[in-house]
Design an enzyme around this catalytic site. Structure first.
Site: not given
Length: 280
Positions: A72, A173, A177, A208
């Protein structure tokens, strides 16, 4: 790639699983990390389908060798433990920083929360994208870089996306990135004297499990299989001009054209471009 050793983080499902399977298909020894040991465990934990156990079953028919590490990456000690196990073998050629819990729970209580403005975003999404995914990429790279430096060869790949450069529906996001791109660029600068490359690599829309579960929100006409980018990474590793690409943002579909690589179904994805994100 029978003499190549790779590590793919976050490989129990999604892009990471596809990359691992592609590198195994090319004969590499592939270490993988993931949180879900079995599909049953993933289901109990509220995660999507996909597990290390399932990956091992799928990998059994491939020529490469799979080495599984339950990990993890929200826990630095677990990341370091995996790195130590790999350092003990004194060999690592490719690191793919892919661990990414940021797509979990895209629909919460029936509401697709992904495109909400930043002031309405759930805070867990920041923790997942920045606190776990971005930190894990730094911590794992930091841990394994000395092994690559000692052999004077290596490739670090940060899986990133166009959201680093253009707004793509979610501010957190984009920040994550953009940081992944900058990380690759600065790593490349410091690693160049040691003949180790670092790049940020952009997939297109990948089919995915998370994307397919929310397929009604996506145009899949130019999408990529999860394995496509893995074959592109193999091509990048074999590229004699690899060091000239170090530090750059690379688009998987563009590299596939350069290396004459098709997707597993024969389709050749069209590279996305800024025009796909800049709206008039």
């Amino acid at each position: 790639m029978k003499d190549v050793v790779a590590l793919v983080t976050g490989a129990s499902r999604g892009v990471g699983r596809g990359i691992a399977l592609s590198l195994l298909a090319e004969g590499a020894t592939v270490h993988v990390t993931g949180r879900s040991r079995s599909d049953a465990e993933a289901s109990l934990g509220g995660k999507r389908a996909g597990s290390l156990e399932g990956l091992a079953l799928e990998a059994a028919a491939l020529p490469g060798r799979l080495v599984v590490h339950h990990c993890d990456h929200s826990n630095d000690a677990e990341t370091e433990r995996v790195a130590e196990e790999i350092r003990a073998a004194n060999s690592l050629d490719i690191l793919v920083n892919n661990a990414w819990p940021g797509y979990e729970n895209m629909v919460e209580d029936g509401d697709f929360t992904w495109p909400r403005p930043f002031w309405e975003q759930p805070v867990w999404r920041w923790d997942a994208m920045i606190g776990t995914a971005l930190r894990a990429a730094f911590m794992m790279s930091r841990a394994v870089a000395p092994t690559m430096i000692s052999t004077q060869r290596g490739l670090i790949v940060n899986i990133s996306f166009w959201a680093a450069q253009f707004y793509d529906g979610n501010a957190i996001y984009g920040m994550a990135k953009a940081a992944a791109d900058k990380m690759a660029a600065d790593f490349a600068h410091e690693l160049r004297p040691h003949k180790v490359a670092a790049v940020a690599l952009y997939p297109g829309l990948v089919r995915t499990e998370a994307v397919m579960q929310n397929a009604e929100y996506f145009d899949l006409s130019n999408s990529e299989s999860p394995r496509f980018i893995g074959h592109v990474i193999a091509g990048l590793w074999r590229d004699p001009a690899l060091m000239s690409k170090s530090g750059r943002v690379l688009v998987a579909a563009e590299l596939a054209r350069e290396y004459d690589i098709a997707d597993v179904d024969g389709y050749r994805p069209v590279p996305l471009s800024p025009a796909d994100f800049v709206k008039s």
